[in-house]
Design a protein around this motif. Sequence first.
Motif, PDB file in Angstrom:
ATOM      1  N   ASN A   1      23.196  20.356  62.807  1.00  0.00           N
ATOM      2  CA  ASN A   1      22.863  19.986  61.428  1.00  0.00           C
ATOM      3  C   ASN A   1      24.041  19.288  60.755  1.00  0.00           C
ATOM      4  N   LYS A   2      25.256  19.781  61.042  1.00  0.00           N
ATOM      5  CA  LYS A   2      26.460  19.142  60.493  1.00  0.00           C
ATOM      6  C   LYS A   2      26.572  17.703  60.987  1.00  0.00           C
ATOM      7  N   VAL A   3      26.281  17.508  62.282  1.00  0.00           N
ATOM      8  CA  VAL A   3      26.343  16.159  62.849  1.00  0.00           C
ATOM      9  C   VAL A   3      25.309  15.246  62.191  1.00  0.00           C
ATOM     10  N   LEU A   4      24.098  15.769  61.971  1.00  0.00           N
ATOM     11  CA  LEU A   4      23.064  14.981  61.301  1.00  0.00           C
ATOM     12  C   LEU A   4      23.491  14.552  59.906  1.00  0.00           C
ATOM     13  N   VAL A   5      24.086  15.484  59.154  1.00  0.00           N
ATOM     14  CA  VAL A   5      24.554  15.169  57.803  1.00  0.00           C
ATOM     15  C   VAL A   5      25.631  14.088  57.847  1.00  0.00           C
ATOM     16  N   LEU A   6      26.592  14.262  58.767  1.00  0.00           N
ATOM     17  CA  LEU A   6      27.665  13.273  58.893  1.00  0.00           C
ATOM     18  C   LEU A   6      27.113  11.905  59.290  1.00  0.00           C
ATOM     19  N   LYS A   7      26.135  11.902  60.201  1.00  0.00           N
ATOM     20  CA  LYS A   7      25.544  10.639  60.649  1.00  0.00           C
ATOM     21  C   LYS A   7      24.814   9.944  59.498  1.00  0.00           C
ATOM     22  N   ASN A   8      24.062  10.715  58.713  1.00  0.00           N
ATOM     23  CA  ASN A   8      23.340  10.135  57.572  1.00  0.00           C
ATOM     24  C   ASN A   8      24.309   9.578  56.539  1.00  0.00           C
ATOM     25  N   GLU A   9      25.404  10.308  56.289  1.00  0.00           N
ATOM     26  CA  GLU A   9      26.411   9.824  55.346  1.00  0.00           C
ATOM     27  C   GLU A   9      27.045   8.531  55.851  1.00  0.00           C
ATOM     28  N   LYS A  10      27.343   8.502  57.167  1.00  0.00           N
ATOM     29  CA  LYS A  10      27.934   7.301  57.753  1.00  0.00           C
ATOM     30  C   LYS A  10      26.966   6.119  57.678  1.00  0.00           C
ATOM     31  N   ASN A  11      25.679   6.392  57.959  1.00  0.00           N
ATOM     32  CA  ASN A  11      24.677   5.317  57.884  1.00  0.00           C
ATOM     33  C   ASN A  11      24.591   4.746  56.483  1.00  0.00           C
ATOM     34  N   LYS A  12      24.660   5.635  55.486  1.00  0.00           N
ATOM     35  CA  LYS A  12      24.595   5.180  54.095  1.00  0.00           C
ATOM     36  C   LYS A  12      25.812   4.329  53.747  1.00  0.00           C
ATOM     37  N   ILE A  13      26.989   4.776  54.174  1.00  0.00           N
ATOM     38  CA  ILE A  13      28.216   4.009  53.925  1.00  0.00           C
ATOM     39  C   ILE A  13      28.136   2.659  54.621  1.00  0.00           C
ATOM     40  N   ASP A  14      27.664   2.666  55.886  1.00  0.00           N
ATOM     41  CA  ASP A  14      27.536   1.414  56.645  1.00  0.00           C
ATOM     42  C   ASP A  14      26.553   0.465  55.965  1.00  0.00           C
ATOM     43  N   GLU A  15      25.438   1.040  55.467  1.00  0.00           N
ATOM     44  CA  GLU A  15      24.434   0.221  54.797  1.00  0.00           C
ATOM     45  C   GLU A  15      24.978  -0.363  53.493  1.00  0.00           C
ATOM     46  N   ASP A  16      25.731   0.464  52.742  1.00  0.00           N
ATOM     47  CA  ASP A  16      26.334  -0.023  51.497  1.00  0.00           C
ATOM     48  C   ASP A  16      27.342  -1.130  51.775  1.00  0.00           C
ATOM     49  N   ASN A  17      28.149  -0.927  52.822  1.00  0.00           N
ATOM     50  CA  ASN A  17      29.133  -1.947  53.190  1.00  0.00           C
ATOM     51  C   ASN A  17      28.457  -3.232  53.645  1.00  0.00           C
ATOM     52  N   LYS A  18      27.347  -3.066  54.376  1.00  0.00           N
ATOM     53  CA  LYS A  18      26.603  -4.237  54.835  1.00  0.00           C
ATOM     54  C   LYS A  18      26.048  -5.021  53.657  1.00  0.00           C
ATOM     55  N   LYS A  19      25.493  -4.302  52.668  1.00  0.00           N
ATOM     56  CA  LYS A  19      24.947  -4.970  51.485  1.00  0.00           C
ATOM     57  C   LYS A  19      26.039  -5.683  50.696  1.00  0.00           C
TER      58      LYS A  19
END
Length: 531
Positions: free
Chosen positions: A118-136
């Motif tokens: 569950n911790k890994v899932l949370v970290l992955k989702n946070e990273k995806n959001k950061i990556d998506e924000d950076n991409k935008k």
Amino acid sequence: MLKVLLVDDEPFIIQGLKVIIDWENEGFEIAGMVSNGKEALQFLENENVDLVIADIRMPEMTGLELLETLRKDKKSDVYFVILSGYADFSYAQQAMQNDCTDYILKPVDKEMLLKVLNKVLVLKNEKNKIDEDNKKMKQAYLAGHLISLIRGKYDEVNLNYVKENMRCEGGARYVEIQVEQLPAGDEILDSDMRSLQRKMYESCVAFLGADSAHCVFDVSVNEKVYDIGFICSDYMAEEAAKNERKYLEDLRRYICDNTQKNIVMLVGRKVSDISKIARSYGNACMLRSFQGFRIVKSIYYYEDEVKISADGIVLCKDSLDELLRTVEQNNHVEIRNAVATFYDEMSSMGMNGESMNLNINYLLFQFIHLASEQDDNVNQQEILRLISESSFKTGIERGSRAHMTRFCCEYGDYLSQLRKNVSRGVIGMVEKEVRDNYATNITLKSLSEKYYVNSAYLGQLFRKKYGQSFKDYLNNYRMERAAELLLRTDKKIIQIAEEVGYHDMDYFVNRFIQVKGCTPARFRRQMQSGE
């Protein structure tokens, strides 16, 4: 699903991890199982995984050495979980210093494993959001540089950034993508148009895939044109094994299917390099002005609509100048005679459609120039398009003698209104009309007829003063009156909706939510309770 690599030299540990939980139910899939760190490195050379779960003690290469190698060589930013016995706890601490995600003590406890996953899932989702924000952010920054090129106001910094961050080889065209124009006098809410514009952009981006940077949202930001821009490079059609026209038609149909609207493209002339794309953009803007005098099409190509023959341009200069004079003086009888003379001269010279279009294009440019001299604060190109649409009637061929006569008479009226500076008092009269009759079915067209002002010009004046369309202004005024009735009376909401001009209760509630942020009933409760 996140992919997991299990690394342990004891087969029963591997098998136990595999069956202890339902991995797929937790959002994971086991991508591989190996027995030591070296085998893990070989596996990761060919496969991408999101999580490695490795024993800390193994032959050949330990879990700790595997982690250090991955982090040192920056071969992978994979999440890493160590399996450790109590006696190895100090090693686990060392692993944490090497950006280890977590550790699990042996024997592996199901609840502890689920907690770590569950911790890994949370970290992955946070990273995806950061990556998506950076991409935008990167896309927005690139779009800013690209718009500078499109508008022809750029320097080497803009050009170099675009070339470094976007495929630009070969020739290119600017393509304006828009929704098919509404009939003159019809209006749609700005918020609805903005939503539709965003759907067009998202559809175009999805179609382009890796080339999505070539699509730009809101190029005409300073005009009330809800378009998206597309830089169509030669290689795109080539790599799709299509000719350019087939490629653009496929893109148009894809956007149509996704928006459920008829989409129109205005395609500028091809330029040899991205640095010259402003010329192609200028062509597309010109096509937008000429739409009203062309046969309705899904895609307008500059080369087709504004052709110049090898023999040079033949203009009926005297007839055109006389027609311009009569329109400027707004003499409808003389306008009809001048249009007849103009068309007769073109016919006597044996002009075909291309030559006739050249003469009409010249005339339209001169009309825009005349109007801009009177008022250059509004989009005169858009007004010309709207007037040409309003003068077109079913049964009349676009660009025909009858269409041109109606158009010239209406444009003469418009120029006359500009000279009289009708804008000085008409907005005040329209404001009063809204205050007095907001509950009735008033429209921009009906008001323009009542006050003898061209509806396209009146619409532009409204946008210039209020930053919104007349329809938005009217709806917002109605919402404010509805809010007053909710606060000061105990009338039923359906009655209030009727009194402010809405006969569709659902539409009234939705509009109220858009303006006030809540339903009418909740608004009344909040105001009465002082929340």
